[in-house]
Each structure stands twice: as structure tokens, then as C-alpha cells.
Design an enzyme around this catalytic site. Sequence first.
Site, PDB file in Angstrom:
ATOM      1  N   HIS A  95       4.919  52.733  25.026  1.00 50.52           N
ATOM      2  CA  HIS A  95       5.651  53.189  26.218  1.00 50.52           C
ATOM      3  C   HIS A  95       4.691  53.693  27.283  1.00 50.52           C
ATOM      4  O   HIS A  95       3.856  54.545  27.017  1.00 50.52           O
ATOM      5  CB  HIS A  95       6.610  54.334  25.855  1.00 50.52           C
ATOM      6  CG  HIS A  95       7.867  53.852  25.211  1.00 50.52           C
ATOM      7  ND1 HIS A  95       8.986  54.634  25.070  1.00 50.52           N
ATOM      8  CD2 HIS A  95       8.182  52.654  24.673  1.00 50.52           C
ATOM      9  CE1 HIS A  95       9.937  53.932  24.477  1.00 50.52           C
ATOM     10  NE2 HIS A  95       9.468  52.741  24.212  1.00 50.52           N
ATOM     11  N   TYR A 126      14.765  62.675  29.107  1.00 48.00           N
ATOM     12  CA  TYR A 126      15.147  64.086  28.952  1.00 48.00           C
ATOM     13  C   TYR A 126      16.145  64.438  30.053  1.00 48.00           C
ATOM     14  O   TYR A 126      15.861  64.204  31.231  1.00 48.00           O
ATOM     15  CB  TYR A 126      13.913  64.980  29.120  1.00 48.00           C
ATOM     16  CG  TYR A 126      12.795  64.720  28.120  1.00 48.00           C
ATOM     17  CD1 TYR A 126      12.698  65.480  26.954  1.00 48.00           C
ATOM     18  CD2 TYR A 126      11.831  63.740  28.352  1.00 48.00           C
ATOM     19  CE1 TYR A 126      11.662  65.266  26.053  1.00 48.00           C
ATOM     20  CE2 TYR A 126      10.799  63.510  27.441  1.00 48.00           C
ATOM     21  CZ  TYR A 126      10.721  64.280  26.299  1.00 48.00           C
ATOM     22  OH  TYR A 126       9.698  64.065  25.402  1.00 48.00           O
ATOM     23  N   PRO A 144      10.205  71.257  20.190  1.00 48.89           N
ATOM     24  CA  PRO A 144       9.984  69.803  20.177  1.00 48.89           C
ATOM     25  C   PRO A 144       9.975  69.121  21.540  1.00 48.89           C
ATOM     26  O   PRO A 144       9.628  67.941  21.620  1.00 48.89           O
ATOM     27  CB  PRO A 144      11.149  69.275  19.331  1.00 48.89           C
ATOM     28  CG  PRO A 144      12.197  70.331  19.423  1.00 48.89           C
ATOM     29  CD  PRO A 144      11.495  71.628  19.591  1.00 48.89           C
ATOM     30  N   LYS A 173       4.911  67.507  20.701  1.00 49.19           N
ATOM     31  CA  LYS A 173       3.483  67.771  20.476  1.00 49.19           C
ATOM     32  C   LYS A 173       3.133  68.103  19.020  1.00 49.19           C
ATOM     33  O   LYS A 173       1.956  68.125  18.657  1.00 49.19           O
ATOM     34  CB  LYS A 173       3.012  68.942  21.353  1.00 49.19           C
ATOM     35  CG  LYS A 173       3.016  68.647  22.837  1.00 49.19           C
ATOM     36  CD  LYS A 173       1.926  67.659  23.187  1.00 49.19           C
ATOM     37  CE  LYS A 173       2.004  67.161  24.596  1.00 49.19           C
ATOM     38  NZ  LYS A 173       1.529  65.805  24.763  1.00 49.19           N
ATOM     39  N   TYR A 224       1.637  65.354  29.098  1.00 43.80           N
ATOM     40  CA  TYR A 224       2.528  64.606  28.199  1.00 43.80           C
ATOM     41  C   TYR A 224       1.725  63.639  27.328  1.00 43.80           C
ATOM     42  O   TYR A 224       1.963  63.513  26.129  1.00 43.80           O
ATOM     43  CB  TYR A 224       3.580  63.844  29.026  1.00 43.80           C
ATOM     44  CG  TYR A 224       4.748  63.362  28.195  1.00 43.80           C
ATOM     45  CD1 TYR A 224       5.824  64.195  27.924  1.00 43.80           C
ATOM     46  CD2 TYR A 224       4.775  62.073  27.662  1.00 43.80           C
ATOM     47  CE1 TYR A 224       6.887  63.775  27.147  1.00 43.80           C
ATOM     48  CE2 TYR A 224       5.833  61.641  26.886  1.00 43.80           C
ATOM     49  CZ  TYR A 224       6.892  62.491  26.630  1.00 43.80           C
ATOM     50  OH  TYR A 224       7.937  62.078  25.857  1.00 43.80           O
TER      51      TYR A 224
HETATM   52  C1  PHB Z   1      11.967  61.928  18.971  1.00 46.18           C
HETATM   53  O1  PHB Z   1      11.926  60.703  19.165  1.00 46.18           O
HETATM   54  O2  PHB Z   1      12.417  62.396  17.930  1.00 46.18           O
HETATM   55  C2  PHB Z   1      11.470  62.827  20.050  1.00 46.18           C
HETATM   56  C3  PHB Z   1      11.008  62.296  21.232  1.00 46.18           C
HETATM   57  C4  PHB Z   1      10.541  63.137  22.234  1.00 46.18           C
HETATM   58  C5  PHB Z   1      10.545  64.490  22.036  1.00 46.18           C
HETATM   59  C6  PHB Z   1      10.991  65.033  20.843  1.00 46.18           C
HETATM   60  C7  PHB Z   1      11.458  64.193  19.836  1.00 46.18           C
HETATM   61  O3  PHB Z   1      10.112  65.304  23.027  1.00 46.18           O
END
Ligand code: PHB
Length: 394
Positions: A75, A205, A297, A301, A389
Site C-alpha cells: 500500500h 480511519y 493501535p 505501531k 506513519y
Molecule cells: C489492522 O489491519 O488490524 C489495523 C490497521 C491499521 C491500524 C490498526 C490495525 O492502525
Amino acid sequence: MKTLSTQVVIVGAGPSGLLLGALLHKAGIEHIIIERQSGDYVLSRIRAGVLEQGTTDLLDYAGVGARMQREGLRHNAFALIFKDAFHRINIADRQGGKHMTIYGQTEVTKDLMDHRAGLGLQTIYEAGDSVAVHDFDTDHPRVTFNKGGEAMEIKARFIAGCDGYHGVCRASVPTGAIQNFEKVYPFGWLGVLSDTPPVYHEVTYSNTERGFALSSMRSMTRSRYYIQCGIDEKVESWSDERFWAEFKTRIDPEAAKRLVTGPSLEKSIAPLRSFVADPMRFGSMFLAGDAAHIVPPTGAKGLNLAAGDVNVLSQAISEYFQEKSKAGIDNYSARCLRRVWNAERFSWWFTSLMHKFPDTEGFGQKIQEAELDYLVHSEAALQSITENYVGLAH
Ligand code: PHB
Ligand code: APR
């Protein structure tokens, strides 16, 4: 008592312990891993799935990257939603072509286990609550445990505490020798895994009036979605129907129309916490991964930080045995903590930006909206979020 001897005893066979084992083996250093649970239990834990390029490079170097390279999704961007508008944020264009890889932690763990089994490296599973660490203030630390009714002991030069947040290693350090820094957030994440095509092609997000949501994936046919929920909520009160109805309100209207729903394969609630133990070394014992630090989460990280720790630790241990130098082990804690606090700051900031806080009134909400608006319209701010990120260089 039966006694075994090795150079390094690793407590915990999660991703930190297993990757450390692979790196030590590559450096020609003998080790044994001791794990409280069974291998199947370790594999049943569903965790995040976004790997930084530094982590994928390290997995390749350790010789466990082949399936990840085949099946992982590359990605170049992620997205933010607020006020129903979708903002794609390109990482690769801003960070010299760097990208993320979507590959579940469970798969990383499985690849590490298979690699270990192929090499015939020793892992002692199902040691239960009997594991204890001793004499780590000397050069002759020991780990004791019971296995199948027999008392056992492993003698080593070093102990690596890779036993997660609830592990025995950090808990065995005298209280005066360790400082803990902690922040608990007033909400949790309810996560669902389902065999449905992901509603967005990239990790997205959302900050909405009803709270945060995250749309992620494990493959083009398997979705991983999360919604912010109350800290005391019970997973039993979230039927699949209720989850999908709520999730739909937290994505943009076009996506809500095309969302494909289906039965959940896994559903769980996790609290959000920031935690750092300082220092990360006590004599002959080193902490790595979740044993030393937890991040919320948002930004994924956790596993990347764990990989960074075991990379530094394997180099330090190998310098000790091969070059008779203590420089690496003496520097381990300071070197890791600098990287850890950078990621703690980013994870805390991203969490604060994207969630609905029960205690902030209108002012806090307006500041959050202004920050989001600034973020997507300022190239300086976009440089900063993408740099963090994708993982800061150290
Ligand atoms: C996930 O795919 O579980 C995931 C992706 C991004 C995040 C946290 C978890 O910031
Ligand atoms: N003795 C032996 N093993 C133990 C003990 C003990 N007393 N206590 C815990 N363990 C084991 C756990 O059963 C677990 O398998 O240590 C392992 C720790 O694994 P994780 O909790 O997955 O921690 P870590 O390997 O550091 O992985 C970090 O996991 O939580 C995520 O976000 C985090 O992705 C990051 C990764």
C-alpha cells in the site's frame, strides 16, 4: 531438576521472541524459547496487520519473508474521513517511494514458527504459570519452570523478556529499579474480521460524530473493521447486525451504500493504552516488544516497534559474543527508548486526533476539526504524518 544450558533464553514465543530467535540463529547464537501457552493458542490471537518497510526488510533478512512478499498487499497510501469527506494521503510520493505492507500479525507469527520448525530450533510450549527468572543481576541468569510434572532449569548468559505486557520478566524487576509511564484511554476498539471484500482498498480511519472507525483488510476478500466503543462494553452485546449497522454510520455515504456485510469470523473488544517501562535492561535481562511498551493501535505501531527492539537486541548480543564488546548491550535501553517514545508520541497523537473523547466539550471537538482540516491542507503536516506513519528512520 533437569538442567539445560544455552547462550540466550527467550521468554515468550510471540512475534518478538520468535523473530529474536530467528535473528540470533542467523548470527550463530544458541538459544531456547520458553512459552507459557501452546503454539495454537499463540496463533489464535488476532492483532494488527500493517508492516513498515523496516519490518518487512528485517523479516526478509531473517529468512522468513517469502510468503509475506507473495501474499502481502503493498500500500502506497492510507485515508482519513471526517465530515463525510474522504481524503487519500499518499505516503510513497512524499517519502521517497516507501510503502506499507498489509500482512496480519498472525501470518507473521505462523511464518516464524514454520521457519523455526524447519531449522529444528527448540521451543518449549505449555510451560504454564510456572516460569520464573532468577539471578539476572549476575552474569549467570537462570529460568526455571515445570513441564509435564518435571522441574526444569535453563542456564544462560542472557535472558530476553519477550513475554508481553502481562509477562513474568518485567514483573520480576524490583520496583525501585523500574519506572513505568502509562496512559489509559476512555474507550476501546471493537474489532470484526469477516470474509467480505474490503469497503476501501486502502486503510481508512474515520472521525465521526458517533466515534472513530477503521476499515482495514487482510486480503482482497477478507476485511478487518473496528469501531470505537465504551470501555465497559461487552462483546456479547454486539450482534453482527448491530456492528454492521453502527459501522455503516461511520464511513462515507458512498461507501456505506457499497458495503458488503457478512458473518464475523472473530469479534473482540480491546482497551487502548500507552505504556513504557524505563529502562529496558536489568543486568543480564532485556525486555523487548509488549513486555516493555504498549501503544494504542491507531497507526499500527506495536509489531513494528517489537521488530525494532529485537533487531537492536540481536545485534547487541551478537557483538557481545563475537566481538567481546559490551557497547551494544550497554546502549540497548537508551537506543530503543528513543525510537519507542517517538512511536508513543505518534500513536497518542493519532489516537487523540481521530477519536471522540467523552470528556471534551465543544471546544475540544472544534480544535480536533481544525487540526484535521490543517492536516489535509498543509503539505508540511502531510509530510509529518506520512513520515511517522511509514516509520521514522533511526
Ligand atoms: C489492522 O489491519 O488490524 C489495523 C490497521 C491499521 C491500524 C490498526 C490495525 O492502525
Ligand atoms: N512465561 C512464558 N511465556 C509467557 C509468559 C511467561 N510467564 N507470560 C507471557 N508469555 C508469552 C505469551 O503467552 C505470549 O505468547 O509471551 C508471549 C508474548 O507475546 P505478545 O503478547 O504477542 O508480545 P510480543 O511478542 O512482544 O508481540 C508484540 O503483539 O500485542 C501485539 O501490538 C503488539 O504487535 C505487537 C506484538
